[in-house]
Design an enzyme around this catalytic site. Structure first.
Site: not given
Ligand SMILES: [Zn+2]
Ligand SMILES: [Zn+2]
Length: 439
Positions: A106, A173-174
């Site tokens: 992402d 992931e963010e």
């Molecule tokens: Zn990040």
């Molecule tokens: Zn990252």
């Protein structure tokens, strides 16, 4: 510079000059410079494409399709749509351990200001119709492109290892949602269960050529806490008729700071930051309520639990002290668990990487209070390791007084020194994989 692996990173003077003397001769556990260079053009063109076309968390459809198509062509068994947009690519190569390597996919809601020829100009519409610029400002495009290079190197060198390789492209992931979503969707049950899980992240604090690790806790557990303090609004000139939530909020903010400074063991890292305080509309009006927004970071589960309990106690106590008629509302939203780099696995990988890159180029650094959802693999009982790979152009790194003068991750001007970084990530990933699968 006669070291075949280091020669591939010829853009990186730091690595080239000081490491060659310390490094052991390259063995079959590392791909040669020729092999890295042979896959590089494809890796670079994917990097430009991904960088130009970033997608936000849980919207990585095109990105996932690009990765899936490529690993399929390399002979991996590919499953898409795992936990949203997640990609799982399995390469079975006889008896041996099962190793998982993750890339995240992402990008971030940031307008790019690097001025690069392949900069992102992507703007998407939110559900409410507002425009959101999108940029790979955390380097997940670096991770994905080199992951494809690593996929190819592992597929074309099957005679050098045995076991099962699982490559995953993880969404979100963010936002800390992706790893959990993939695991919930059967990542560890529908596919061979990994004996080890690996990830890397580019670093905006280290020059290219450096690999940095923290054994044990490396990234913090993160929780968002939203507190609503209720008062009784009224005229600013007649405070005696009101219960002022602004005053209660001010005292709460100060009292919250004593949790870390007075209640917490100084040897247990912890952060409580009040990042937002909102209340009121005008000078002369005492509002009905004030909202506080906090981020809370810690490593140990018991510390995390205590911090959150203390926050609630302080908020309620200050409300009572201020005469509030109603208890404050305290809402905790967990963002991520703490990443724990398995000490044994870390030691093993560090020894191998040092043998290839030289002692001075694989260094221990302090852990961070930032978060990363890679934590989920260790929590699922899989020994895991997530290392940083330096991505700052060495000349730029040498020119600044302090690391904080450099554009950081999540900055609109973050531009990794992509050629040597992509190559370095491939070297690190294949070296780690061959250490675990090559025996
Ligand atoms: Zn990040
Ligand atoms: Zn990252």
């Amino acid at each position: 510079m006669n070291h075949p692996v280091l020669a591939v990173l010829s853009g990186c003077m730091v690595l080239a000059t000081s490491a060659a003397s310390q490094a052991k001769p390259v063995t079959w556990t590392t791909p040669s410079a020729e092999e890295i260079n042979a896959v590089y053009p494809e890796v670079e063109s994917l990097y430009f494409d991904l960088h130009k076309n970033p997608e936000l968390a849980m919207h990585e459809q095109q990105t996932a399709a690009k990765l899936a198509e490529r690993v399929k062509a390399l002979g991996y068994e590919v499953t898409t749509g795992v936990g949203g947009t997640g990609v799982v690519a399995v390469l079975r190569n006889g008896k041996g351990p099962t190793v998982l390597l993750r890339t995240d996919m992402d990008a971030l809601p940031i307008g790019e200001e690097t001025g690069l020829p392949f900069a992102s100009h992507v703007v998407v519409k939110s559900d409410s119709g507002t425009s959101i610029p999108v940029m790979h400002a955390c380097g997940h495009d670096i991770h994905m492109s080199s992951w494809i290079g690593t996929a190819k190197l592992m597929a074309t060198n099957r005679d050098r290892w045995h076991g099962t390789l699982i490559l995953i492209g993880q969404p979100a992931e963010e936002t800390g949602e992706g790893a959990v979503a993939m695991i919930k969707d059967g990542l560890l049950t529908r596919f061979p269960k990994p004996d080890f899980a690996l990830a890397i992240h580019d670093s905006a604090n280290q020059p290219v050529g450096q690999v940095v690790f923290a054994p044990g806790y490396a990234f913090a557990a993160a929780d968002s806490v939203d507190i609503t303090i209720f008062g009784r609004g009224g005229h600013g000139a007649r405070p005696q008729n009101t219960i002022d939530p602004v005053i209660i909020a001010a005292r709460t903010v100060i009292a919250l700071q004593t949790i870390v400074s007075r209640e917490n063991n100084p040897f247990d890292p912890a952060v409580i930051t009040v990042g937002a305080i909102r209340g009121g509309t005008k000078n002369s009006i005492i509002p009905d309520e004030v909202k506080l927004q906090l981020t809370v970071r810690s490593y140990k589960p018991e510390v995390r639990k205590r911090l959150l309990a203390s926050i609630e106690r302080v908020a309620k106590g200050e409300a009572i002290a201020g005469g509030a008629l109603k208890e404050p509302l305290v809402k905790v939203t967990p963002a991520a668990n703490a990443v724990y780099n398995d000490p044994e696995l870390t030691k093993r990988l560090v020894a191998t990487l040092r043998g290839v890159l030289g002692q001075a180029h694989v260094v221990e650094d302090e852990p961070t209070m930032g978060f990363e959802d890679f934590a989920e693999f260790n929590l699922a009982g899989i020994p895991s390791a997530d290392f940083w790979v330096g991505a700052v152009e060495p000349g730029k790194f040498a020119a600044v007084q302090s690391r904080t003068d450099l554009p950081q991750l999540h900055s609109s001007t973050w531009a990794p020194d992509y050629t040597p970084t992509l190559k370095m990530v491939m070297v690190v990933e294949t070296t780690e994989l061959l250490e675990l699968l090559g025996h």
